[in-house]
Every structure is written in C-alpha cells, then in structure tokens.
Write an enzyme that holds these catalytic residues in place. Structure first.
Site, PDB file in Angstrom:
ATOM      1  N   CYS A  72       0.818  -1.217   0.000  1.00 42.31           N
ATOM      2  CA  CYS A  72       0.000   0.000   0.000  1.00 42.31           C
ATOM      3  C   CYS A  72       0.848   1.262   0.000  1.00 42.31           C
ATOM      4  CB  CYS A  72      -0.932   0.017   1.200  1.00 42.31           C
ATOM      5  SG  CYS A  72      -0.043   0.013   2.764  1.00 42.31           S
ATOM      6  N   ASP A 106       2.334   2.595   2.539  1.00 44.77           N
ATOM      7  CA  ASP A 106       2.293   3.320   3.802  1.00 44.77           C
ATOM      8  C   ASP A 106       3.607   3.153   4.563  1.00 44.77           C
ATOM      9  OD1 ASP A 106      -0.199   4.048   3.106  1.00 44.77           O
ATOM     10  OD2 ASP A 106      -1.240   2.717   4.493  1.00 44.77           O
ATOM     11  N   CYS A 155      -2.811   4.721   6.349  1.00 47.25           N
ATOM     12  CA  CYS A 155      -4.252   4.628   6.509  1.00 47.25           C
ATOM     13  C   CYS A 155      -4.653   4.769   7.979  1.00 47.25           C
ATOM     14  CB  CYS A 155      -4.737   3.295   5.964  1.00 47.25           C
ATOM     15  SG  CYS A 155      -4.273   1.925   7.029  1.00 47.25           S
ATOM     16  N   CYS A 172      -2.139  -3.768   8.457  1.00 49.17           N
ATOM     17  CA  CYS A 172      -1.760  -2.437   8.925  1.00 49.17           C
ATOM     18  C   CYS A 172      -1.161  -2.525  10.333  1.00 49.17           C
ATOM     19  CB  CYS A 172      -2.967  -1.506   8.932  1.00 49.17           C
ATOM     20  SG  CYS A 172      -3.961  -1.624   7.432  1.00 49.17           S
TER      21      CYS A 172
END
Ligand code: FES
Length: 142
Positions: free
Chosen positions: A35, A37, A60, A104
């Site tokens: 992603c 991140d 996120c 995450c």
C-alpha cells in the site's frame, strides 16, 4: 455492524504519542510494499526500559490507530517485552480490525522491532538476528 471498533476510531481521531523524539535511542522505519504506507517509531530507552515512544505514520487510519495503540502498550515496558508485542495483540487491544486491514497492525509490530534493533546496533548490544528476520509477514501473509 460498524467496520471499525470504537477503540480504532478513538485511537485514529485522538492518536497518542505522535511526533518525533530528538536524540532517540532507537529509530525504526518500515514500509508496506503493497500500500506504500510508512511508519516510523522513536524510542527513548533508559536502563533497558522504554521511557518514551513517539510515532509518525504516513498511512491509513488503521495504521495510525495501530501505531497509537502499540506505543501505549510498550511505554514504560522493558525492551524485551516490547519485542514480544505482536500485531495480533495490537489488533485485539483495538477490539479487532477488519481482516483486510490486519496487515496495517503488522507495520506497528515491525516498526517497533526495527527501532529496538537500531537501539541494539547503536549500543553494541548482542542479539539473536532471527528475532528480527525481515521480508515476509508471517502474520497476515500479505
Ligand atoms: Fe497500508 Fe493500512 S492500508 S497500512
């Protein structure tokens, strides 16, 4: 049922321990290739105890909530205990994350490990490298 628990929303909107520690004893930065991140964790360590911890997360909401919760969980704890913190424990403390958001929380676990490794490296403390194996996420298979 709401997608995110109240705790996730709370840690996302009122995140704890955001920022930078100047002269940190260990800094860890990890990224999620999927992603894009990025999470950075700063540790202040005194006598092998984490006296302060701050994070910066460019990612996120779940990554921010995970970092916030993870920093709360390791503050005041011995380094060895922080190393044991799993992404599962972080997700559970948040009353769960949606399955597709579990990865995450892995960022938080990995960033803490990277910061501890940096602390060990800087201070010439011996450690077992297998504790810091990189590359694959065994937790979520992402
Ligand atoms: Fe990238 Fe959550 S989607 S860390």
């Amino acid at each position: 049922m709401a997608l995110y628990s109240e705790k996730v929303m709370d840690h996302f909107t009122h995140h704890r321990n955001v920022g930078v520690i100047e002269n940190a004893d260990g800094v860890g930065e990890v990224g999620n290739a999927k992603c894009g991140d990025i999470m950075k964790i700063y540790l202040k360590i005194d006598n092998d105890v984490i006296t302060d911890v701050k994070f910066e997360t460019f990612g996120c909401g779940s990554a921010i909530a995970s970092s916030s919760m993870a920093t709360e969980m390791i503050k005041g704890k011995p380094v060895s205990e922080a190393l044991q913190l799993s992404n599962k424990a972080v997700a559970e403390a948040l009353d769960g994350l949606p399955a597709h958001k579990l990865h995450c929380s892995v960022l938080a676990e990995e960033a803490i490990k990277a910061a501890v490794k940096d602390y060990y490296d800087r201070h010439g403390i011996a450690y077992d490298p297998s504790e810091f194996a990189e590359g694959s996420c065994a937790h979520c298979h992402e």
